[in-house]
Write a protein that holds these residues in place. Structure first.
Motif, mmCIF file in Angstrom:
data_model
loop_
_atom_site.group_PDB
_atom_site.id
_atom_site.type_symbol
_atom_site.label_atom_id
_atom_site.label_comp_id
_atom_site.label_asym_id
_atom_site.label_seq_id
_atom_site.Cartn_x
_atom_site.Cartn_y
_atom_site.Cartn_z
ATOM 1 N N SER A 1 0.870 -1.178 0.000
ATOM 2 C CA SER A 1 0.000 0.000 0.000
ATOM 3 C C SER A 1 0.903 1.224 0.000
ATOM 4 O O SER A 1 1.551 1.539 0.989
ATOM 5 N N ILE A 2 0.969 1.886 -1.140
ATOM 6 C CA ILE A 2 1.931 2.955 -1.385
ATOM 7 C C ILE A 2 1.331 4.319 -1.053
ATOM 8 O O ILE A 2 0.253 4.664 -1.509
ATOM 9 N N PHE A 3 2.060 5.090 -0.289
ATOM 10 C CA PHE A 3 1.697 6.466 0.085
ATOM 11 C C PHE A 3 2.353 7.378 -0.955
ATOM 12 O O PHE A 3 3.342 8.057 -0.685
ATOM 13 N N SER A 4 1.804 7.393 -2.160
ATOM 14 C CA SER A 4 2.477 7.992 -3.318
ATOM 15 C C SER A 4 2.682 9.496 -3.231
ATOM 16 O O SER A 4 3.605 10.017 -3.852
ATOM 17 N N VAL A 5 1.857 10.211 -2.473
ATOM 18 C CA VAL A 5 2.034 11.663 -2.425
ATOM 19 C C VAL A 5 3.267 12.077 -1.625
ATOM 20 O O VAL A 5 3.593 13.263 -1.582
ATOM 21 N N HIS A 6 3.974 11.120 -1.041
ATOM 22 C CA HIS A 6 5.250 11.435 -0.394
ATOM 23 C C HIS A 6 6.196 12.085 -1.392
ATOM 24 O O HIS A 6 6.969 12.972 -1.030
ATOM 25 N N THR A 7 6.148 11.657 -2.636
ATOM 26 C CA THR A 7 7.035 12.241 -3.639
ATOM 27 C C THR A 7 6.734 13.729 -3.825
ATOM 28 O O THR A 7 7.651 14.527 -3.993
ATOM 29 N N TRP A 8 5.465 14.105 -3.792
ATOM 30 C CA TRP A 8 5.052 15.499 -3.978
ATOM 31 C C TRP A 8 5.364 16.336 -2.737
ATOM 32 O O TRP A 8 6.008 17.373 -2.816
ATOM 33 N N PHE A 9 4.899 15.887 -1.584
ATOM 34 C CA PHE A 9 5.046 16.680 -0.372
ATOM 35 C C PHE A 9 6.465 16.688 0.195
ATOM 36 O O PHE A 9 6.919 17.712 0.696
ATOM 37 N N TRP A 10 7.159 15.543 0.157
ATOM 38 C CA TRP A 10 8.448 15.434 0.836
ATOM 39 C C TRP A 10 9.559 14.857 -0.033
ATOM 40 O O TRP A 10 10.602 14.454 0.473
ATOM 41 N N GLY A 11 9.376 14.832 -1.340
ATOM 42 C CA GLY A 11 10.395 14.259 -2.224
ATOM 43 C C GLY A 11 11.759 14.895 -2.063
ATOM 44 O O GLY A 11 12.774 14.199 -1.978
ATOM 45 N N ASP A 12 11.804 16.222 -2.014
ATOM 46 C CA ASP A 12 13.092 16.911 -1.854
ATOM 47 C C ASP A 12 13.744 16.563 -0.518
ATOM 48 O O ASP A 12 14.957 16.386 -0.433
ATOM 49 N N VAL A 13 12.929 16.447 0.529
ATOM 50 C CA VAL A 13 13.430 16.087 1.859
ATOM 51 C C VAL A 13 13.992 14.664 1.834
ATOM 52 O O VAL A 13 15.051 14.398 2.411
ATOM 53 N N HIS A 14 13.289 13.746 1.162
ATOM 54 C CA HIS A 14 13.781 12.367 1.075
ATOM 55 C C HIS A 14 15.123 12.305 0.351
ATOM 56 O O HIS A 14 16.007 11.550 0.751
#
Length: 188
Positions: free
Chosen positions: A46-59
């Motif tokens: 179950s992928i929390f895909s909006v992590h790329t949008w909200f926190w991609g730069d932080v990751h």
């Protein structure tokens, strides 16, 4: 004990328990070797895909480029035969499945940085993840997830056809009507 190892052990000892459809929630940093082990035991990512949008730069900053670009690796999961669903984590992020689909298809951060473009999935795959696969995850595939005679009419009518919408424009789609159990519950 790791989650995958536990599911493997339980499945080996009592195979019928795997019918409960184990799920790895978020699956943010799951590795390919772990996905290879998830497929045979039917574990869903179950992928929390909006992590790329909200926190991609932080990751990218926190994990480094190699691990940061692998956040939410839906493509890797699908390519290995792992079922994928997409979810949100409201109130951490807004409950917006259109943004969730857009994020899985585009994998772009707030600043426009591409976050692991090799892990993008198609619009069709993203739509399946929030419909057919979500119904399967909850054991409701016989009543939900498809538009078919005998299924519950839980669906939305969108402002345009997502399959004929440019991927970058998916987040601009609007919900015009929501139908729940054969009844209109929202109309724009």
């Amino acid at each position: 004990m790791g989650r995958i190892r536990l599911v493997e052990r339980v499945g080996a000892e009592t195979p019928a328990l795997l019918e409960a459809r184990p799920v790895m929630i978020h699956a943010q940093t799951v590795r390919d070797d772990q996905l290879d082990r998830m497929a045979p035991v039917g574990m869903i990512a179950s992928i929390f895909s909006v992590h790329t949008w909200f926190w991609g730069d932080v990751h990218l900053r926190n994990f480094g480029p190699e691990r940061g670009h692998r956040i939410s690796p839906a493509r890797s999961a699908l390519d290995r035969g792992v079922r994928v669903t997409l979810h949100q984590d409201s109130p951490v992020t807004p409950p917006d499945l259109i943004l969730t689909i857009w994020a899985a298809v585009n994998r772009s951060s707030h600043t426009g940085q591409q976050i692991g473009p090799a892990h993008r999935i198609s619009t069709w795959e993203a739509l399946r993840a929030v419909t057919v696969e979500a119904a399967y995850q909850y054991g409701e595939e016989h009543s939900k997830g498809l538009i078919r005679e005998g299924m519950r009419a839980d669906l939305v009518i969108l402002s345009d056809d997502p399959l004929n919408t440019a991927s970058k424009d998916l987040r601009d789609l609007e919900v015009l009507t929501t139908i729940k159990v054969d009844e209109i519950v929202y109309s724009a």
